[in-house]
Design a protein around this motif. Structure first.
Motif, PDB file in Angstrom:
ATOM      1  N   ALA A 128      46.423  34.388  40.426  1.00 51.88           N
ATOM      2  CA  ALA A 128      46.778  33.461  41.503  1.00 51.88           C
ATOM      3  C   ALA A 128      46.755  34.155  42.858  1.00 51.88           C
ATOM      4  O   ALA A 128      46.317  33.579  43.860  1.00 51.88           O
ATOM      5  CB  ALA A 128      48.156  32.856  41.234  1.00 51.88           C
ATOM      6  N   GLU A 129      47.216  35.415  42.894  1.00 54.39           N
ATOM      7  CA  GLU A 129      47.231  36.160  44.152  1.00 54.39           C
ATOM      8  C   GLU A 129      45.814  36.519  44.599  1.00 54.39           C
ATOM      9  O   GLU A 129      45.472  36.417  45.777  1.00 54.39           O
ATOM     10  CB  GLU A 129      48.066  37.422  43.977  1.00 54.39           C
ATOM     11  CG  GLU A 129      48.226  38.251  45.237  1.00 54.39           C
ATOM     12  CD  GLU A 129      49.105  39.459  45.008  1.00 54.39           C
ATOM     13  OE1 GLU A 129      50.305  39.392  45.325  1.00 54.39           O
ATOM     14  OE2 GLU A 129      48.582  40.482  44.508  1.00 54.39           O
ATOM     15  N   ILE A 130      44.970  36.917  43.640  1.00 55.58           N
ATOM     16  CA  ILE A 130      43.609  37.328  43.984  1.00 55.58           C
ATOM     17  C   ILE A 130      42.757  36.147  44.429  1.00 55.58           C
ATOM     18  O   ILE A 130      41.982  36.238  45.384  1.00 55.58           O
ATOM     19  CB  ILE A 130      42.967  38.046  42.778  1.00 55.58           C
ATOM     20  CG1 ILE A 130      43.651  39.395  42.545  1.00 55.58           C
ATOM     21  CG2 ILE A 130      41.468  38.253  42.989  1.00 55.58           C
ATOM     22  CD1 ILE A 130      43.217  40.089  41.277  1.00 55.58           C
ATOM     23  N   THR A 131      42.903  35.011  43.754  1.00 56.59           N
ATOM     24  CA  THR A 131      42.054  33.855  44.063  1.00 56.59           C
ATOM     25  C   THR A 131      42.373  33.224  45.412  1.00 56.59           C
ATOM     26  O   THR A 131      41.599  32.405  45.901  1.00 56.59           O
ATOM     27  CB  THR A 131      42.185  32.787  42.968  1.00 56.59           C
ATOM     28  OG1 THR A 131      43.577  32.469  42.761  1.00 56.59           O
ATOM     29  CG2 THR A 131      41.590  33.281  41.662  1.00 56.59           C
ATOM     30  N   LYS A 132      43.514  33.584  46.016  1.00 56.62           N
ATOM     31  CA  LYS A 132      43.813  33.058  47.348  1.00 56.62           C
ATOM     32  C   LYS A 132      42.779  33.510  48.372  1.00 56.62           C
ATOM     33  O   LYS A 132      42.531  32.815  49.357  1.00 56.62           O
ATOM     34  CB  LYS A 132      45.212  33.521  47.786  1.00 56.62           C
ATOM     35  CG  LYS A 132      46.348  32.849  47.035  1.00 56.62           C
ATOM     36  CD  LYS A 132      47.681  33.358  47.539  1.00 56.62           C
ATOM     37  CE  LYS A 132      48.847  32.699  46.791  1.00 56.62           C
ATOM     38  NZ  LYS A 132      50.158  33.211  47.252  1.00 56.62           N
ATOM     39  N   ALA A 133      42.187  34.686  48.140  1.00 57.82           N
ATOM     40  CA  ALA A 133      41.204  35.235  49.081  1.00 57.82           C
ATOM     41  C   ALA A 133      39.773  34.874  48.695  1.00 57.82           C
ATOM     42  O   ALA A 133      38.837  35.367  49.317  1.00 57.82           O
ATOM     43  CB  ALA A 133      41.354  36.748  49.161  1.00 57.82           C
ATOM     44  N   LEU A 134      39.584  34.016  47.681  1.00 55.61           N
ATOM     45  CA  LEU A 134      38.254  33.684  47.182  1.00 55.61           C
ATOM     46  C   LEU A 134      37.974  32.199  47.341  1.00 55.61           C
ATOM     47  O   LEU A 134      38.910  31.389  47.343  1.00 55.61           O
ATOM     48  CB  LEU A 134      38.126  34.065  45.696  1.00 55.61           C
ATOM     49  CG  LEU A 134      38.355  35.530  45.322  1.00 55.61           C
ATOM     50  CD1 LEU A 134      38.303  35.694  43.813  1.00 55.61           C
ATOM     51  CD2 LEU A 134      37.312  36.423  45.985  1.00 55.61           C
ATOM     52  N   PRO A 135      36.697  31.820  47.466  1.00 53.52           N
ATOM     53  CA  PRO A 135      36.363  30.385  47.429  1.00 53.52           C
ATOM     54  C   PRO A 135      36.743  29.794  46.083  1.00 53.52           C
ATOM     55  O   PRO A 135      36.741  30.476  45.062  1.00 53.52           O
ATOM     56  CB  PRO A 135      34.832  30.378  47.635  1.00 53.52           C
ATOM     57  CG  PRO A 135      34.511  31.705  48.240  1.00 53.52           C
ATOM     58  CD  PRO A 135      35.524  32.669  47.722  1.00 53.52           C
ATOM     59  N   LYS A 136      37.077  28.501  46.091  1.00 52.12           N
ATOM     60  CA  LYS A 136      37.516  27.845  44.855  1.00 52.12           C
ATOM     61  C   LYS A 136      36.418  27.800  43.800  1.00 52.12           C
ATOM     62  O   LYS A 136      36.696  27.656  42.617  1.00 52.12           O
ATOM     63  CB  LYS A 136      37.981  26.420  45.176  1.00 52.12           C
ATOM     64  CG  LYS A 136      39.216  26.358  46.065  1.00 52.12           C
ATOM     65  CD  LYS A 136      40.408  26.966  45.375  1.00 52.12           C
ATOM     66  CE  LYS A 136      41.686  26.727  46.145  1.00 52.12           C
ATOM     67  NZ  LYS A 136      41.704  27.405  47.448  1.00 52.12           N
ATOM     68  N   SER A 137      35.164  27.924  44.228  1.00 55.32           N
ATOM     69  CA  SER A 137      34.059  27.866  43.266  1.00 55.32           C
ATOM     70  C   SER A 137      33.642  29.245  42.765  1.00 55.32           C
ATOM     71  O   SER A 137      32.743  29.346  41.937  1.00 55.32           O
ATOM     72  CB  SER A 137      32.850  27.178  43.911  1.00 55.32           C
ATOM     73  OG  SER A 137      32.437  27.897  45.060  1.00 55.32           O
TER      74      SER A 137
END
Length: 387
Positions: free
Chosen positions: A165-174
């Protein structure tokens, strides 16, 4: 490089594409042959192609194509198509945990290394704790082969879900994520979270262990004259535990009147049972020692008191042993909470531009064109007959 990508939110509605077979079936079934009527010899009559017949055939094909397009656009509206502006066409994000690196064989590490090198833009990151920016987690692909871990030891407890959850905050949703981890329980110490990014799990299944936990405790019992009866029950409970269970308990009995001289001895223990009504000295209440006071042992006259005392002494060790040695199933790891409709819509707005308004406009235009094309042959025939 980021590019526009066509994405859909409700893929199940694509099953509506089966309706495209309806106009095709009607078109094929309606092409029946005309009835042959006997007539006089017509060999000398010149046969000419009727322009109206060719026009009718062309109209039928146009209507078929328009109606197929109408159904196709309707399915696109239900599937909630949108342009994803954040679609990333570069390599997948690869996440690897310390436990996977520790427990994996050289062949498995070599396979991961080769897959990273085969990618034009490998991006490898280590999962080893929270509150770390993505830039500090980055690893070189050669670090996978160079990693040396002790396979006999267990790793630090981790919450893979919270890290994701923390890492995906900095990534596009796709952005797709390749995740390498083990099925050890201590790698998932926390609640599951909802994740919008697609995740490809690579789980190394470790065999379950049958070894018993090694329970040990160094105990200081501080008491006064008012708690001698409770002290006697505690002595008996400790004797019962050491006689029946594989535990290692070292006990130091300290009288409260001489506590000032034995503070250093008490401070060296892992547990202190404090059977005194006055507050515990601040030198011992430092958080490093587990304190068990008389209020926590109110049931000392009960038959199951040894079990109650064992729970107080070894609860944390038993929990740690279970966390290190228990294994999760694939379903328990990968089955994450689904994103509700409102959050899904917010994600769609963040990612790109919805296309349902444009698709509705196209559907209306196709409907108008279909009506005009279907009515045009009859109007043209009426005009010819009038002339």
């Amino acid at each position: 490089m980021d590019k526009l990508a066509l994405t859909l939110e409700s893929g199940t509605y694509l099953s509506g594409l089966l309706t495209l077979t309806i106009p095709i079936a009607i078109h094929l079934l309606s092409k029946h042959k005309g009835k042959i009527v006997p007539f006089a010899h017509i060999a000398l009559i010149t046969v000419k192609n009727s322009p109206q017949l060719n026009q009718a055939r062309l109209t039928q094909w146009l209507l078929l194509i328009i109606r197929l397009l109408m159904l196709l656009v309707a399915c696109g509206i239900l599937a909630q198509l949108f342009w994803n502006k954040n679609a990333n066409t570069s390599a997948d994000i690869v996440l690897v945990s310390n436990d996977w690196l520790t427990q994996s064989s050289d062949a498995e590490k070599q396979q991961l290394f080769e897959s990273l090198n085969a990618n034009q833009s490998p991006r490898l990151f280590l999962i080893d704790g929270l509150n770390q920016p993505l830039s500090q987690r980055k690893l070189e692909s050669k670090a996978v082969l160079a990693f040396q871990g002790d396979t006999s030891s267990t790793t630090t407890p981790l919450n893979i879900w919270a890290n994701l959850a923390e890492i995906t905050k900095a990534l596009p949703k796709s952005q797709k994520i390749q995740l390498y981890t083990t099925n050890r329980l201590n790698q998932f110490t926390g609640q599951k979270v909802t994740l919008a990014n697609p995740i490809d799990w690579h789980i190394k299944f470790l065999p379950s262990t049958s070894s018993e936990p090694k329970l040990a405790a160094s105990l200081a019992i501080i008491s006064d004259a008012n708690h001698q009866q409770q002290l006697a029950y505690i002595r008996g409970a400790l004797n019962a535990l050491t006689a029946t269970l594989p535990v290692d308990i070292k006990v130091e009995y300290i009288d409260f009147s001489a506590l000032a001289n034995d503070l250093d001895l008490a401070a060296q223990q892992s547990h202190i049972i404090y059977l005194v009504d006055t507050p515990l000295p601040t030198e011992l209440d430092n958080g490093a020692i587990t304190i068990i006071n008389s209020n926590q042992l109110q049931d000392y006259t009960q038959v199951d008191f040894p079990l109650i005392l064992a729970t107080q002494l070894f609860a944390s060790q038993t929990k740690q042993w279970f966390s290190d040695n228990a294994r999760l199933s694939n379903y328990q790891i990968t089955e994450l909470p689904t994103i509700d409709l409102l959050e899904r819509q917010q994600t769609s707005v963040e990612n790109g531009q919805p296309l349902h308004i444009w698709l509705i406009l196209i559907l209306v235009i196709l409907f108008v064109v279909e009506r005009l094309v279907s009515e045009w042959p009859s109007k043209h025939t009426a005009q010819v007959e009038g002339n």
